[in-house]
Design an enzyme around this catalytic site. Sequence first.
Site, PDB file in Angstrom:
ATOM      1  N   ARG A 174     -18.399 -44.407  48.073  1.00  0.00           N
ATOM      2  CA  ARG A 174     -19.232 -44.686  46.911  1.00  0.00           C
ATOM      3  C   ARG A 174     -18.547 -45.603  45.905  1.00  0.00           C
ATOM      4  NH1 ARG A 174     -23.351 -41.072  45.298  1.00  0.00           N
ATOM      5  NH2 ARG A 174     -24.607 -40.696  47.121  1.00  0.00           N
ATOM      6  N   GLU A 187       7.836 -40.012  65.403  1.00  0.00           N
ATOM      7  CA  GLU A 187       6.657 -39.134  65.386  1.00  0.00           C
ATOM      8  C   GLU A 187       5.906 -39.371  66.680  1.00  0.00           C
ATOM      9  OE1 GLU A 187       4.279 -39.146  61.829  1.00  0.00           O
ATOM     10  OE2 GLU A 187       2.498 -38.480  62.918  1.00  0.00           O
ATOM     11  N   GLY A 240      -4.166 -34.720  59.044  1.00  0.00           N
ATOM     12  CA  GLY A 240      -5.040 -35.168  57.974  1.00  0.00           C
ATOM     13  C   GLY A 240      -6.497 -34.822  58.172  1.00  0.00           C
ATOM     14  N   HIS A 241      -7.131 -35.476  59.150  1.00  0.00           N
ATOM     15  CA  HIS A 241      -8.585 -35.411  59.274  1.00  0.00           C
ATOM     16  C   HIS A 241      -9.097 -33.979  59.367  1.00  0.00           C
ATOM     17  CE1 HIS A 241     -12.508 -36.067  61.342  1.00  0.00           C
ATOM     18  NE2 HIS A 241     -12.587 -37.020  60.435  1.00  0.00           N
ATOM     19  N   HIS A 259      -1.597 -36.602  65.012  1.00  0.00           N
ATOM     20  CA  HIS A 259      -2.827 -37.294  65.385  1.00  0.00           C
ATOM     21  C   HIS A 259      -3.782 -36.375  66.116  1.00  0.00           C
ATOM     22  CE1 HIS A 259      -5.570 -40.553  65.780  1.00  0.00           C
ATOM     23  NE2 HIS A 259      -4.797 -41.221  64.981  1.00  0.00           N
ATOM     24  N   GLY A 260      -4.894 -36.116  65.474  1.00  0.00           N
ATOM     25  CA  GLY A 260      -5.958 -35.332  66.095  1.00  0.00           C
ATOM     26  C   GLY A 260      -5.670 -33.842  66.163  1.00  0.00           C
ATOM     27  N   HIS A 313      -1.801 -43.560  54.651  1.00  0.00           N
ATOM     28  CA  HIS A 313      -1.734 -44.774  55.465  1.00  0.00           C
ATOM     29  C   HIS A 313      -2.388 -45.897  54.672  1.00  0.00           C
ATOM     30  CE1 HIS A 313      -2.645 -46.595  59.737  1.00  0.00           C
ATOM     31  NE2 HIS A 313      -2.125 -47.478  58.913  1.00  0.00           N
ATOM     32  N   ARG A 335      -9.346 -49.512  53.909  1.00  0.00           N
ATOM     33  CA  ARG A 335     -10.594 -48.723  54.020  1.00  0.00           C
ATOM     34  C   ARG A 335     -10.520 -47.384  53.287  1.00  0.00           C
ATOM     35  NH1 ARG A 335     -10.404 -47.258  60.381  1.00  0.00           N
ATOM     36  NH2 ARG A 335     -10.020 -49.477  60.505  1.00  0.00           N
ATOM     37  N   HIS A 336      -9.307 -46.868  53.097  1.00  0.00           N
ATOM     38  CA  HIS A 336      -9.222 -45.611  52.314  1.00  0.00           C
ATOM     39  C   HIS A 336      -8.200 -45.740  51.188  1.00  0.00           C
ATOM     40  CE1 HIS A 336      -6.373 -44.991  55.569  1.00  0.00           C
ATOM     41  NE2 HIS A 336      -7.288 -44.585  56.443  1.00  0.00           N
ATOM     42  N   ASN A 366      -1.848 -35.326  55.360  1.00  0.00           N
ATOM     43  CA  ASN A 366      -2.344 -36.695  55.196  1.00  0.00           C
ATOM     44  C   ASN A 366      -3.633 -36.647  54.371  1.00  0.00           C
ATOM     45  OD1 ASN A 366      -3.980 -39.026  55.730  1.00  0.00           O
ATOM     46  ND2 ASN A 366      -2.562 -39.592  57.355  1.00  0.00           N
ATOM     47  N   ASP A 392      -5.527 -39.293  53.405  1.00  0.00           N
ATOM     48  CA  ASP A 392      -6.341 -40.512  53.524  1.00  0.00           C
ATOM     49  C   ASP A 392      -7.838 -40.254  53.369  1.00  0.00           C
ATOM     50  OD1 ASP A 392      -4.086 -41.947  54.118  1.00  0.00           O
ATOM     51  OD2 ASP A 392      -4.511 -42.135  56.258  1.00  0.00           O
ATOM     52  N   HIS A 393      -8.299 -39.149  53.975  1.00  0.00           N
ATOM     53  CA  HIS A 393      -9.756 -38.999  54.056  1.00  0.00           C
ATOM     54  C   HIS A 393     -10.381 -38.468  52.775  1.00  0.00           C
ATOM     55  CE1 HIS A 393      -9.701 -40.749  57.878  1.00  0.00           C
ATOM     56  NE2 HIS A 393      -8.835 -39.865  58.324  1.00  0.00           N
ATOM     57  N   ARG A 412      -3.801 -49.258  55.024  1.00  0.00           N
ATOM     58  CA  ARG A 412      -4.234 -50.124  56.124  1.00  0.00           C
ATOM     59  C   ARG A 412      -4.513 -51.521  55.608  1.00  0.00           C
ATOM     60  NH1 ARG A 412      -6.016 -46.742  60.681  1.00  0.00           N
ATOM     61  NH2 ARG A 412      -6.443 -48.725  61.649  1.00  0.00           N
ATOM     62  N   THR A 457      -9.406 -45.327  64.157  1.00  0.00           N
ATOM     63  CA  THR A 457      -8.170 -44.706  63.646  1.00  0.00           C
ATOM     64  C   THR A 457      -7.030 -45.285  64.466  1.00  0.00           C
ATOM     65  OG1 THR A 457      -7.049 -42.598  63.234  1.00  0.00           O
ATOM     66  CG2 THR A 457      -8.456 -42.689  65.188  1.00  0.00           C
ATOM     67  N   THR A 458      -5.798 -44.905  64.138  1.00  0.00           N
ATOM     68  CA  THR A 458      -4.660 -45.430  64.888  1.00  0.00           C
ATOM     69  C   THR A 458      -4.844 -45.083  66.363  1.00  0.00           C
ATOM     70  OG1 THR A 458      -3.353 -44.915  62.934  1.00  0.00           O
ATOM     71  CG2 THR A 458      -2.134 -45.505  64.920  1.00  0.00           C
ATOM     72  N   GLU A 488       2.458 -44.455  55.918  1.00  0.00           N
ATOM     73  CA  GLU A 488       2.301 -45.102  57.224  1.00  0.00           C
ATOM     74  C   GLU A 488       1.825 -46.526  56.987  1.00  0.00           C
ATOM     75  OE1 GLU A 488      -0.710 -42.780  59.014  1.00  0.00           O
ATOM     76  OE2 GLU A 488       0.526 -40.995  59.134  1.00  0.00           O
TER      77      GLU A 488
HETATM   78  N1  PXP Z   1       0.356 -39.471  62.054  1.00  0.00           N
HETATM   79  C1  PXP Z   1       0.080 -40.796  62.093  1.00  0.00           C
HETATM   80  C2  PXP Z   1       1.207 -41.739  62.380  1.00  0.00           C
HETATM   81  C3  PXP Z   1      -1.215 -41.288  61.833  1.00  0.00           C
HETATM   82  O1  PXP Z   1      -1.460 -42.612  61.890  1.00  0.00           O
HETATM   83  C4  PXP Z   1      -2.227 -40.360  61.508  1.00  0.00           C
HETATM   84  C5  PXP Z   1      -3.594 -40.868  61.151  1.00  0.00           C
HETATM   85  O2  PXP Z   1      -3.516 -41.661  60.008  1.00  0.00           O
HETATM   86  C6  PXP Z   1      -1.892 -39.003  61.466  1.00  0.00           C
HETATM   87  C7  PXP Z   1      -0.604 -38.576  61.767  1.00  0.00           C
HETATM   88  C8  PXP Z   1      -2.902 -37.957  61.108  1.00  0.00           C
HETATM   89  O3  PXP Z   1      -3.896 -37.921  62.085  1.00  0.00           O
HETATM   90  P1  PXP Z   1      -5.184 -37.014  61.836  1.00  0.00           P
HETATM   91  O4  PXP Z   1      -5.870 -37.558  60.631  1.00  0.00           O
HETATM   92  O5  PXP Z   1      -5.970 -37.173  63.105  1.00  0.00           O
HETATM   93  O6  PXP Z   1      -4.696 -35.608  61.615  1.00  0.00           O
END
Ligand code: PXP
Length: 244
Positions: A20, A158, A216-217, A193-194, A45, A51-52, A9, A11-12, A47, A107-108, A72
């Site tokens: 910026r 998922e 992702g994060h 997630h996480g 994602h 935001r990203h 992912n 996104d970040h 949103r 976050t989600t 997503e």
């Molecule tokens: N899966 C889904 C459905 C998510 O919404 C996210 C966060 O956007 C992730 C995975 C990735 O989560 P993380 O950034 O905490 O790894």
Amino acid sequence: MPPRRLGVNIDHVATLRQARRSPYPDPVTAAVMAELAGAAQITCHIRGDRRHIQDADLPRLRDAVQTHLNVELAATEEMLGIAERLLGGHRHRHRVTLVAERPGEVTTEGGLDVASQKDAIAAACARLHEAGIRVSLFIDPDPRQIEASALPGVDMIELNTARYAEGDHGDLRRHVAAADIAARLGLELAAGHGLTHHNLPDLVAAVPGIVEYNIGHSIIGRAVFVGLDRAVRDLIDLIRSPLA
Ligand code: PXP
């Protein structure tokens, strides 16, 4: 059994760019680098608050990604229209993961409540499937939600690993049970997630039925120090041989 897949992912990378409103760092560059390091899929994602990831990123990602793009989004009219325009007609190469989205959340925050919105979710899945887009549903490891997710047009689910990632090791039991139900229903299983290189090995070892991880994060955070290539490769090694 095919090797487990890592979806990265990005996104970040866009979060850093939006801080910026600069043209860099570009999430498309991150997507290409993640694929070169072995990612099986790129996830982003879009949103409601943008935001990203921005609308203009989506066609660039779709065209640059050589594997699969997994977008997503919430099942709103606006987002379903974006998905159809962007990913429709690509013969099921790309995927939409429907997620719950609450305004103002960091976050989600939880899985989609498929059980109590079955008609609306079913209609969204049918619409995406009709447009030639694969569909996944992001849900909590709750038997009721998994049973409800076996809808026409749904290719996979998922599992939301947030509770496990926050330190509730007992939540692994719910993921093991969820994997059994998903297998019985013929739903392919992803998780995310996480997840980090610290908490991933126990999950991979406990729930072999998870064939895809979307992360992702922690990857982007670790990439700041070790580089994106290494951050991606290290996680691929972990999901393929967690106990090594
Ligand atoms: N899966 C889904 C459905 C998510 O919404 C996210 C966060 O956007 C992730 C995975 C990735 O989560 P993380 O950034 O905490 O790894």
